[in-house]
Design a protein around this motif. Sequence first.
Motif, mmCIF file in Angstrom:
data_model
loop_
_atom_site.group_PDB
_atom_site.id
_atom_site.type_symbol
_atom_site.label_atom_id
_atom_site.label_comp_id
_atom_site.label_asym_id
_atom_site.label_seq_id
_atom_site.Cartn_x
_atom_site.Cartn_y
_atom_site.Cartn_z
ATOM 1 N N UNK A 119 0.839 -1.207 0.000
ATOM 2 C CA UNK A 119 0.000 0.000 0.000
ATOM 3 C C UNK A 119 0.874 1.257 0.000
ATOM 4 N N UNK A 120 1.933 1.253 0.783
ATOM 5 C CA UNK A 120 2.829 2.413 0.853
ATOM 6 C C UNK A 120 3.583 2.612 -0.464
ATOM 7 N N UNK A 121 4.057 1.522 -1.063
ATOM 8 C CA UNK A 121 4.752 1.616 -2.341
ATOM 9 C C UNK A 121 3.814 2.089 -3.451
ATOM 10 N N UNK A 122 2.575 1.635 -3.396
ATOM 11 C CA UNK A 122 1.587 2.071 -4.384
ATOM 12 C C UNK A 122 1.297 3.558 -4.239
ATOM 13 N N UNK A 123 1.177 4.017 -3.016
ATOM 14 C CA UNK A 123 0.952 5.447 -2.776
ATOM 15 C C UNK A 123 2.120 6.281 -3.290
ATOM 16 N N UNK A 124 3.331 5.799 -3.093
ATOM 17 C CA UNK A 124 4.517 6.497 -3.564
ATOM 18 C C UNK A 124 4.533 6.562 -5.090
ATOM 19 N N UNK A 125 4.194 5.450 -5.732
ATOM 20 C CA UNK A 125 4.144 5.414 -7.197
ATOM 21 C C UNK A 125 3.044 6.328 -7.728
ATOM 22 N N UNK A 126 1.894 6.339 -7.065
ATOM 23 C CA UNK A 126 0.794 7.213 -7.489
ATOM 24 C C UNK A 126 1.156 8.687 -7.327
ATOM 25 N N UNK A 127 1.864 9.005 -6.268
ATOM 26 C CA UNK A 127 2.291 10.384 -6.060
ATOM 27 C C UNK A 127 3.237 10.822 -7.184
ATOM 28 N N UNK A 128 4.195 9.951 -7.529
ATOM 29 C CA UNK A 128 5.127 10.269 -8.612
ATOM 30 C C UNK A 128 4.386 10.402 -9.938
ATOM 31 N N UNK A 129 3.390 9.552 -10.147
ATOM 32 C CA UNK A 129 2.585 9.621 -11.375
ATOM 33 C C UNK A 129 1.885 10.971 -11.485
ATOM 34 N N UNK A 130 1.303 11.430 -10.382
ATOM 35 C CA UNK A 130 0.617 12.724 -10.383
ATOM 36 C C UNK A 130 1.596 13.869 -10.644
ATOM 37 N N UNK A 131 2.801 13.778 -10.077
ATOM 38 C CA UNK A 131 3.811 14.818 -10.276
ATOM 39 C C UNK A 131 4.253 14.904 -11.734
ATOM 40 N N UNK A 145 13.114 11.740 -7.788
ATOM 41 C CA UNK A 145 13.772 11.450 -6.512
ATOM 42 C C UNK A 145 12.988 10.464 -5.655
ATOM 43 N N UNK A 146 11.666 10.589 -5.684
ATOM 44 C CA UNK A 146 10.849 9.689 -4.861
ATOM 45 C C UNK A 146 10.978 8.238 -5.322
ATOM 46 N N UNK A 147 11.143 8.043 -6.625
ATOM 47 C CA UNK A 147 11.311 6.681 -7.140
ATOM 48 C C UNK A 147 12.744 6.213 -6.996
ATOM 49 N N UNK A 148 13.697 7.035 -7.441
ATOM 50 C CA UNK A 148 15.101 6.597 -7.507
ATOM 51 C C UNK A 148 15.825 6.636 -6.168
#
Length: 280
Positions: A119-131, A145-148
């Motif tokens: 769930x946390x990794x998905x939220x992080x990926x969704x945040x990067x997608x929105x950015x 940066x959030x991904x790498x």
Amino acid sequence: MRQRFSKIEYDNTFSDLNLKYISKIEAADCYSFRGLHCHQNICEITIILAGSNKYFIHNNYENVNKNDLLVINPGIIHSEGNILPSICIGVASKRKEATWQLIPEYRYPIFHFSAEIVRSLTQLANMAFQLLKSDNYQANLLANNSICNAFIPFLQKSAITSKTIKHTNTTGGQLIKNYLDKHFFEPIKINDMCSDLGLSKTYAEQQLVENYGYTPIQYLTMRRIGEAQTLLITKPYLKIYEIALAVGYDNVTYFNRVFKKFSGLAPKQYRRLYLEKVKL
């Protein structure tokens, strides 16, 4: 499918990796069978959001289920078949070597985390997608940066203790698969392959079916059509006959027929539908 591409190139001083794109695939996007293909300088990290299926990764069929996380290193041949709802993250490296690995090749490519971690990794990926929706440089840098610098280091640290791959393929089966992977873009015939390898056609078929579940002609077709699908969506300027030639077909009419039989769509339809969906 909705896909967002990063608008920066290796400006991150803390990592030699760079975010290239993030794709979100929903159930309605599973309109075509995705054939065997690989990415030369892109590693794909996929979070499975729903469902279950068998994906072909490198040399084996793997059971894939909701909440699994997959890592496909550059150069690894894979096929998702009918793609599951998922988030797919593509990252590249600025390393000079021709091939690189996000996780060691002997580590199992599927990770099973707790529901909370996923769930946390998905939220992080969704945040990067929105950015990545923004043209703003700082927003894209934050996505990168959030991904790498957060998502991937966590994944690499987890890989240290993950299980290793067990190789069960025979030498004969691997030899035939390697030949087809190396020559699929040439107008080869199965009889030519058997002659080059000094094998009977019956033996070659038996070995490939026992090890990979495909006859040589089926594997060759999946390999060609999978790469054709990649060219259709990554190089929209190429003509259909150019793509046919690039994957070993010297007859575009025959290529169109085989592509539609395999994918369920004609090449032009496949490209158009992808381009329409990616803009949503």
